[in-house]
Scaffold this active site. Structure first.
Site, short mmCIF file in Angstrom:
data_model
loop_
_atom_site.label_atom_id
_atom_site.label_comp_id
_atom_site.label_asym_id
_atom_site.label_seq_id
_atom_site.Cartn_x
_atom_site.Cartn_y
_atom_site.Cartn_z
N TYR A 103 105.93 103.27 -179.53
CA TYR A 103 106.09 102.05 -179.23
C TYR A 103 107.18 101.72 -178.45
CZ TYR A 103 102.92 101.97 -183.11
OH TYR A 103 101.91 102.29 -184.05
N SER A 104 107.01 100.92 -177.49
CA SER A 104 108.22 100.39 -176.47
C SER A 104 108.99 99.54 -177.40
CB SER A 104 107.33 99.34 -175.36
OG SER A 104 106.81 100.25 -174.33
N CYS A 110 102.92 97.32 -167.20
CA CYS A 110 102.95 98.13 -168.21
C CYS A 110 101.75 97.14 -169.01
CB CYS A 110 104.24 97.94 -169.05
SG CYS A 110 104.25 98.64 -170.77
N TYR A 162 98.23 102.50 -170.93
CA TYR A 162 97.54 103.03 -171.80
C TYR A 162 96.00 102.78 -172.34
CZ TYR A 162 100.36 99.39 -173.52
OH TYR A 162 100.96 98.11 -173.87
N GLU A 175 103.70 102.26 -166.63
CA GLU A 175 103.47 102.75 -167.99
C GLU A 175 102.05 101.90 -168.54
OE1 GLU A 175 107.08 104.02 -169.98
OE2 GLU A 175 106.40 102.48 -171.43
#
Ligand code: A2P
Length: 400
Positions: free
Chosen positions: A199-200, A358, A400, A398
């Site tokens: 987790y960021s 992101c 996902y 970044e």
């Protein structure tokens, strides 16, 4: 005598088995079994494509060896072998002058490996140096939950939470843009501990509360998600096992004049919140501009919608973009970027601009297309601009 070679390995204690490296490797050198992810020494060509995509940095491991570790040996690793002694004569890398006593050949070969590591994604030149991998699956640190607040309206289907963790005085230094791992309790079907989920961090380096060295996370409850449900259900006072910190490139420049162009969806806003808070707290400095394109379905499901409203526009220019508003046309971040072509072009034209993307992987293509059009409007080719920015450590993705 064997000629020493540098071997690319993966740290099994840090790797979260997301297999992104395996999917990225253009020559099929990376494979996995139920235990480990491994690199075929006969196939790996050191192209470094796998380095920037690894979320933990576990991919960036190198050993100088006379005989490479075989795939079978790597599958059995519980931890990485130490760098062994290499006979000096055997270890002299190609081109090293005999008698050049200054050069440690092992160090020289490792440095050569690292020269390319992180290749396409560099940290900003002025970023502070991050600490990474202080804690891993075998040696996690325990944090205590200080708070768990819902960030999205009760009416929204998206349950996104703001979780605050306190490390009780144990060291856990994080820079804005880094992430940490959480280990869900229990074991998998084979009785092995669950691997950490990443987790960021959404708080700045001096803590969610300035000076308290606690951290916050922005976590969305995923249907059937083992770790996200565990995290979203945490209560104040619960103890959590944490690994990390991770991430050495998606970092904020310390240069106060740097301009930040941030593009995110959903929980991809976490690092952007950290950047914004860090700049808000830099009292007495008038920072370079910050512009954010932030996409969500509706205002109700956009994390931090309320707090964002309070941020002055001279600190952060905000473009909140919604895809599922009744009676409104669907809008994605890339659509708004095109609508704001002149503003984005101004950022692209400035050598002090850093770009951060992101969130959903799917947005990358659309955002690249928008940049291509906007770059053309100022007589530039996006690919050239982007590659130059990457080279300078000014382009960070970044997804996902
Ligand atoms: P949608 O789901 O309406 O297609 P969240 O995490 O809150 O769902 O936010 C993700 C946001 O990103 C949503 O608004 C979603 O829109 C949007 N989105 C989905 N696919 C893309 C894409 N390819 N490019 C940009 N935004 C996207």
């Amino acid at each position: 005598m064997n000629k020493p070679l540098k071997q690319h390995l993966i740290d099994p204690e840090i790797c979260i088995r997301c297999y992104t490296c395996e999917m990225t490797c253009p020559v099929g050198a990376i494979e996995h079994d139920d235990n480990n992810v491994v690199v075929n020494p006969d196939t790996c060509n050191f192209c470094m494509d796998c380095i920037p995509v690894c979320p933990t940095g576990s991919i960036d491991e190198w050993r100088v060896v006379n005989e490479p570790y075989s795939l079978e040996e790597q599958y059995e690793f519980d931890e990485l072998p130490e760098q062994g002694e290499i006979a000096q004569a055997a270890a002299a890398p190609e081109g090293t002058e005999d008698g050049d006593a200054e050069v440690d050949p092992v160090a020289a070969l490792l440095a050569e490996a690292h020269a390319g590591a992180g290749g396409k994604a560099k940290a900003p030149a002025s970023a502070a140096k991050p600490s990474v991998n202080l804690y891993n699956l075998g040696h996690p640190v325990e944090a205590v939950v200080q708070g768990n607040y819902r960030l999205t309206a009760e009416s929204s289907d998206a349950d996104v939470r703001h979780i605050i963790l306190d490390f009780q005085g144990k060291p856990f230094p994080v820079l804005e843009g880094q992430s940490l791992g959480i280990i869900a309790p229990g074991a998998d079907a084979e009785g092995k501990a669950h691997l950490p989920r990443l987790y960021s961090v959404s708080s700045p380096r001096d803590g969610e509360r300035a000076g308290y060295h606690n951290v916050s996370l922005t976590v969305k409850r995923e249907e059937g998600g083992l770790c996200s449900n565990y995290v979203c259900d945490l209560k104040k006072g619960d103890k959590v096992r944490v690994t990390g910190p991770f991430g050495a490139t998606f970092l904020m420049p310390s240069d106060p004049d740097a301009r930040l162009l941030m593009i995110c969806t959903g929980t991809g806003s976490a690092p952007m919140r950290a950047f914004t808070m860090a700049r808000q707290r830099s009292v007495g400095v008038k920072p370079g501009g910050m512009m954010m394109f932030f996409g969500a379905r509706t205002p109700d499901s956009l994390p931090y919608f309320g707090p964002l409203k309070k941020i002055p526009s001279d600190l952060l220019e905000q473009h909140l973009v919604f895809s599922r508003m009744p009676e409104q046309q669907k809008e994605y971040v890339q659509d708004r970027m095109l609508a704001e072509e002149d503003r984005v072009a101004e950022y692209l034209n400035d050598p002090k601009t850093h770009i951060y993307i992101c969130g959903l992987k799917g947005m990358e293509e659309g955002v690249e297309r928008a940049f291509t059009t906007i770059a053309e409007s100022i007589g530039e080719q996006w690919i050239n601009l982007r590659d130059g920015m990457r080279e300078d450590g000014r382009y960070h993705v970044e997804t996902y």
